[in-house]
Write an enzyme that holds these catalytic residues in place. Structure first.
Site, PDB file in Angstrom:
ATOM      1  N   ASP A   6      -0.005   3.857   1.246  1.00  0.00           N
ATOM      2  CA  ASP A   6      -0.346   4.567   2.473  1.00  0.00           C
ATOM      3  C   ASP A   6       0.522   4.161   3.665  1.00  0.00           C
ATOM      4  OD1 ASP A   6      -2.369   5.654   0.956  1.00  0.00           O
ATOM      5  OD2 ASP A   6      -3.909   4.298   1.716  1.00  0.00           O
TER       6      ASP A   6
ATOM      7  N   HIS B 245      -3.743  10.061  -8.448  1.00  0.00           N
ATOM      8  CA  HIS B 245      -3.184   8.774  -8.867  1.00  0.00           C
ATOM      9  C   HIS B 245      -1.781   8.881  -9.444  1.00  0.00           C
ATOM     10  CE1 HIS B 245      -7.349   7.651  -8.291  1.00  0.00           C
ATOM     11  NE2 HIS B 245      -6.970   6.392  -8.314  1.00  0.00           N
TER      12      HIS B 245
ATOM     13  N   MET C  38      -2.502  11.571  -1.088  1.00  0.00           N
ATOM     14  CA  MET C  38      -3.300  10.428  -0.651  1.00  0.00           C
ATOM     15  C   MET C  38      -2.912   9.986   0.767  1.00  0.00           C
ATOM     16  SD  MET C  38      -3.678   8.055  -4.059  1.00  0.00           S
ATOM     17  CE  MET C  38      -4.929   8.431  -5.267  1.00  0.00           C
TER      18      MET C  38
ATOM     19  N   GLU D  12      -5.550  13.677   2.236  1.00  0.00           N
ATOM     20  CA  GLU D  12      -6.942  13.687   1.782  1.00  0.00           C
ATOM     21  C   GLU D  12      -7.930  13.442   2.920  1.00  0.00           C
ATOM     22  OE1 GLU D  12      -7.313  10.590  -1.111  1.00  0.00           O
ATOM     23  OE2 GLU D  12      -6.621   9.026   0.242  1.00  0.00           O
TER      24      GLU D  12
ATOM     25  N   THR E 150       0.855  -1.187   0.000  1.00  0.00           N
ATOM     26  CA  THR E 150       0.000   0.000   0.000  1.00  0.00           C
ATOM     27  C   THR E 150       0.884   1.228   0.000  1.00  0.00           C
ATOM     28  OG1 THR E 150      -1.554   1.363   1.278  1.00  0.00           O
ATOM     29  CG2 THR E 150      -0.237  -0.203   2.523  1.00  0.00           C
TER      30      THR E 150
END
Length: 342
Positions: A127, A271, A169, A221, A125
């Site tokens: 993240d 993205h 993100m 975000e 990920t």
């Protein structure tokens, strides 16, 4: 042994490196056979496959995305989904699965393991929010892309004497915002882990203009203002119950322009952070994860997730990695706060 491989959830750089490592070692060292399941859990659910051998993984190391495709399919939200997966695995002669994914994909893997499906997980990920591993591959690439964007934005912000708000993100974890913001010399970094005071942000921005430099504000975000609500792109939820985030950057820019009297613009990286060539760090980490994953399958050590601890790759229970999100500790946020308003 015939082994299935799938990639689920959002794509990220390094997925192909894992696939390559699993297949190359699995075939060359152990003599296993592989089949690729297409589009995440949709593959074993609907019997969607593609050949996966040495020839299919040649040259994919530097490629972003995934040659297997991906989706956010949740078989536990589909009537008879688990039974369909089990039946398709039997039909394909697949004895074990290597599932490469994040919180949702590996959450499904955890449940399937409890139901008797032989699964080994590889954490990915951008993240970096999976527990039990120091880093996930994809994160380093995303941070570097965001940092490079911030570097470029400094000069245009100063040329036009305007505030630039950079939305990155991360959903409910602010790792990308924190690392990219620090590395890129942002003046304010706003994370989901702590609600922010818009007036305080405006004060930092004003101070930056007073020393004749234009401010860069990095906002995740999922960041939220005090007494406010998370800004959503829309209210629709995916099969894992997630809403689509987006818009906090534009909202914040409008607030700052009103409060400071200085022009503010928003840049949403979106993205761009997920795509393209993986960094050297992500290629190596993904490869090491893949090599350890096929070892675990060969040894019958199922129900495990590969994890980076320090410089070592270890195996941990899948449930340990997906139990709760790994968010930025407030202490880490406080370390960074000395830079705010400089």
């Amino acid at each position: 042994m015939r082994i299935g491989v799938l990639t689920g959830g959002g794509d990220c750089p390094g997925l192909n490196a894992v696939i390559r490592a699993v297949v190359r070692k699995g075939v060359a060292v152990y003599g296993h056979e592989f089949v690729g399941f297409r589009d995440g859990w949709k593959g074993p659910l609907e019997g969607l496959t593609k050949p996966l051998g040495i020839a299919e993984v040649r040259g994919i190391l530097p490629r972003g995305g995934t040659i297997l495709g991906s989706s956010r399919t949740n078989p536990f939200k589909i009537d008879g989904g688990v039974e369909k997966i089990k039946a398709n695995l039997v039909e394909q002669g697949v004895e074990a699965l290597v599932a490469i994914g994040g919180e949702d994909t590996l959450g499904v893997a955890t449940k399937l393991t409890d139901l008797g499906v032989k699964v080994v997980g590889v954490p990915k990920t951008i993240d970096n929010d999976l527990n039990a591993t120091d880093y996930t591959f994809g994160f380093d690439t995303a941070v570097n892309i965001a940092m490079e964007a911030i570097d470029r934005l400094h000069t245009t912000a100063e040329s036009h004497h305007r505030t630039l708000v950079v939305e990155v993100m991360g959903r409910h974890a602010g790792w990308i915002a924190l690392h990219a913001g620090l590395a890129g010399g942002a003046n304010v970094i706003l994370l989901p882990e702590r609600h922010f005071d818009v007036d305080q942000v405006a004060t930092y921005v004003t101070k930056r203009f007073q020393v004749e430099y234009a401010p860069i504000v990095v906002v995740a975000e999922g960041a939220q203002p005090l007494e406010g609500q998370m800004v959503l792109h829309n209210q629709e939820k995916d099969s894992f119950g997630h809403v689509r985030l987006g818009g906090i950057g534009q909202w914040l820019a409008e607030q700052l322009e009103e409060k400071t009297g200085k022009e503010a613009r928003t840049v949403v990286l979106g993205h761009i952070q997920r795509g393209g060539t993986p960094t050297a760090f992500d290629r190596v980490l993904a490869t090491r994860f893949g090599l350890q994953a096929i070892d675990a399958v060969h040894e019958g050590d199922f129900g495990k997730m590969m994890a980076l601890r320090g410089t070592d790759i270890v195996r941990v229970p899948l449930a340990e990695g997906t139990g709760e999100l790994k968010t930025v500790p407030i202490s880490r946020y406080d370390e960074a706060e000395v830079f705010f308003g400089s």
